[in-house]
Scaffold this motif. Structure first.
Motif, short mmCIF file in Angstrom:
data_model
loop_
_atom_site.label_atom_id
_atom_site.label_comp_id
_atom_site.label_asym_id
_atom_site.label_seq_id
_atom_site.Cartn_x
_atom_site.Cartn_y
_atom_site.Cartn_z
N TRP A 42 -9.09 3.04 -2.19
CA TRP A 42 -9.96 3.94 -1.43
C TRP A 42 -10.20 3.46 0.00
O TRP A 42 -11.17 3.84 0.64
CB TRP A 42 -11.28 4.16 -2.17
N ASP A 43 -9.29 2.65 0.51
CA ASP A 43 -9.35 2.22 1.91
C ASP A 43 -9.31 3.47 2.80
O ASP A 43 -8.49 4.36 2.59
CB ASP A 43 -8.14 1.32 2.21
N PRO A 44 -10.16 3.55 3.81
CA PRO A 44 -10.19 4.73 4.68
C PRO A 44 -8.87 4.99 5.42
O PRO A 44 -8.62 6.10 5.87
CB PRO A 44 -11.30 4.43 5.69
N LYS A 45 -8.01 3.98 5.52
CA LYS A 45 -6.73 4.16 6.20
C LYS A 45 -5.69 4.84 5.31
O LYS A 45 -4.61 5.18 5.77
CB LYS A 45 -6.20 2.82 6.70
N ILE A 46 -6.01 5.01 4.04
CA ILE A 46 -5.10 5.67 3.11
C ILE A 46 -5.57 7.10 2.91
O ILE A 46 -6.75 7.35 2.66
CB ILE A 46 -5.06 4.92 1.76
N ILE A 89 0.15 -2.07 -9.86
CA ILE A 89 -0.26 -1.96 -8.46
C ILE A 89 -0.95 -3.24 -8.00
O ILE A 89 -0.71 -3.72 -6.89
CB ILE A 89 -1.18 -0.73 -8.25
N THR A 90 -1.78 -3.81 -8.85
CA THR A 90 -2.43 -5.08 -8.51
C THR A 90 -1.39 -6.17 -8.27
O THR A 90 -1.45 -6.89 -7.27
CB THR A 90 -3.41 -5.50 -9.63
N ASN A 91 -0.42 -6.28 -9.16
CA ASN A 91 0.64 -7.29 -8.99
C ASN A 91 1.51 -7.01 -7.77
O ASN A 91 1.97 -7.93 -7.11
CB ASN A 91 1.50 -7.37 -10.24
N LEU A 92 1.72 -5.75 -7.48
CA LEU A 92 2.53 -5.36 -6.33
C LEU A 92 1.86 -5.72 -5.01
O LEU A 92 2.52 -6.11 -4.05
CB LEU A 92 2.80 -3.85 -6.39
N CYS A 93 0.53 -5.61 -4.97
CA CYS A 93 -0.19 -5.73 -3.69
C CYS A 93 -1.04 -6.98 -3.52
O CYS A 93 -1.53 -7.23 -2.42
CB CYS A 93 -1.09 -4.51 -3.52
N SER A 94 -1.25 -7.74 -4.56
CA SER A 94 -2.25 -8.82 -4.50
C SER A 94 -1.91 -9.92 -3.50
O SER A 94 -2.81 -10.55 -2.97
CB SER A 94 -2.50 -9.41 -5.88
N ASN A 95 -0.66 -10.18 -3.24
CA ASN A 95 -0.30 -11.27 -2.32
C ASN A 95 -0.01 -10.79 -0.90
O ASN A 95 0.50 -11.56 -0.09
CB ASN A 95 0.92 -12.03 -2.86
N LEU A 96 -0.35 -9.55 -0.61
CA LEU A 96 -0.08 -8.99 0.71
C LEU A 96 -1.34 -9.03 1.58
O LEU A 96 -2.44 -8.92 1.06
CB LEU A 96 0.39 -7.54 0.58
N ASP A 97 -1.14 -9.17 2.88
CA ASP A 97 -2.30 -9.07 3.77
C ASP A 97 -2.75 -7.61 3.82
O ASP A 97 -2.08 -6.72 3.31
CB ASP A 97 -1.99 -9.63 5.16
N MET A 115 1.91 -0.69 1.60
CA MET A 115 2.51 -0.64 0.26
C MET A 115 1.82 0.40 -0.61
O MET A 115 2.48 1.12 -1.37
CB MET A 115 2.45 -2.02 -0.40
N LEU A 116 0.51 0.51 -0.51
CA LEU A 116 -0.21 1.51 -1.30
C LEU A 116 0.15 2.93 -0.88
O LEU A 116 0.31 3.81 -1.73
CB LEU A 116 -1.72 1.29 -1.21
N VAL A 117 0.29 3.15 0.41
CA VAL A 117 0.72 4.47 0.88
C VAL A 117 2.13 4.76 0.36
O VAL A 117 2.41 5.85 -0.15
CB VAL A 117 0.67 4.56 2.42
N PHE A 172 -2.92 -5.25 6.08
CA PHE A 172 -2.02 -4.27 6.71
C PHE A 172 -0.86 -3.92 5.78
O PHE A 172 -0.57 -2.75 5.54
CB PHE A 172 -1.49 -4.80 8.04
N LEU A 173 -0.19 -4.94 5.25
CA LEU A 173 0.96 -4.69 4.37
C LEU A 173 0.53 -4.07 3.04
O LEU A 173 1.24 -3.24 2.48
CB LEU A 173 1.73 -5.99 4.11
N ARG A 174 -0.65 -4.46 2.55
CA ARG A 174 -1.16 -3.87 1.31
C ARG A 174 -1.41 -2.37 1.50
O ARG A 174 -1.03 -1.56 0.66
CB ARG A 174 -2.43 -4.58 0.87
#
Length: 164
Positions: free
Chosen positions: A37-41, A114-122, A129-131, A124-126
């Protein structure tokens, strides 16, 4: 002076007491929900990921455990299969600009994937990746629905790739 231990400020509030009382109902807020639910998404992308994580997408497993995936016709359809474990999904994930080998990401449900896909990203990259994940999932969902509800010709893999 009294200190309310369940508050970061130490102050009592009715809202804080309500949250303490309802903690079992709401559970601990996972970082995943904040990421989604990040406002940038875009809300549409967030909604797709959120619905998939909560398993409220109307896939075949909701109706009968024997409903096979309409895309690959090989295993029962579930959100994790449709969006990540289906051979079609693997091709779509890898063919995009981020070239993710989704089949190698561990997770037995969309939220853990999704947690495993994004957990090690900063951050911006997270967000990126979510988008990407949300757009991929929407493309797969659209293709799945065309197969399920259409009697006309199916989309080619190239046309699905071009959508995202």
């Amino acid at each position: 002076m009294l200190i309310w231990k369940d508050s970061t400020s130490g102050s009592y509030s009715v809202k804080g007491a309500y949250w303490v009382d309802q903690k079992a109902r709401f559970g601990v807020c996972k970082p995943l929900w904040k990421w989604i639910w990040d406002p940038k998404i875009h809300p549409r992308v967030s909604m797709m990921i959120w619905r998939s994580c909560l398993k409220i997408i109307p896939t075949g497993d909701k109706f009968s455990p024997s409903n096979t995936c309409p895309v690959c016709l090989s295993v029962p359809e579930s959100p994790i299969h449709l969006f990540a474990r289906c051979a079609f999904a693997s091709v779509i994930w890898f063919s995009g600009p981020l070239s993710v080998r989704i089949e190698s990401i561990p997770g037995n449900c969309i939220s853990s994937l999704i947690t495993n896909l994004c957990s090690n990203l900063d951050r911006f990259l997270r967000t990126r990746m979510l988008v990407y994940a949300g757009v991929i999932m929407e493309s797969i969902w659209k293709h799945r629905n065309l197969i399920t509800h259409s009697t006309g010709p199916l989309q080619s893999i190239e046309s699905v790739r071009l959508e995202h």
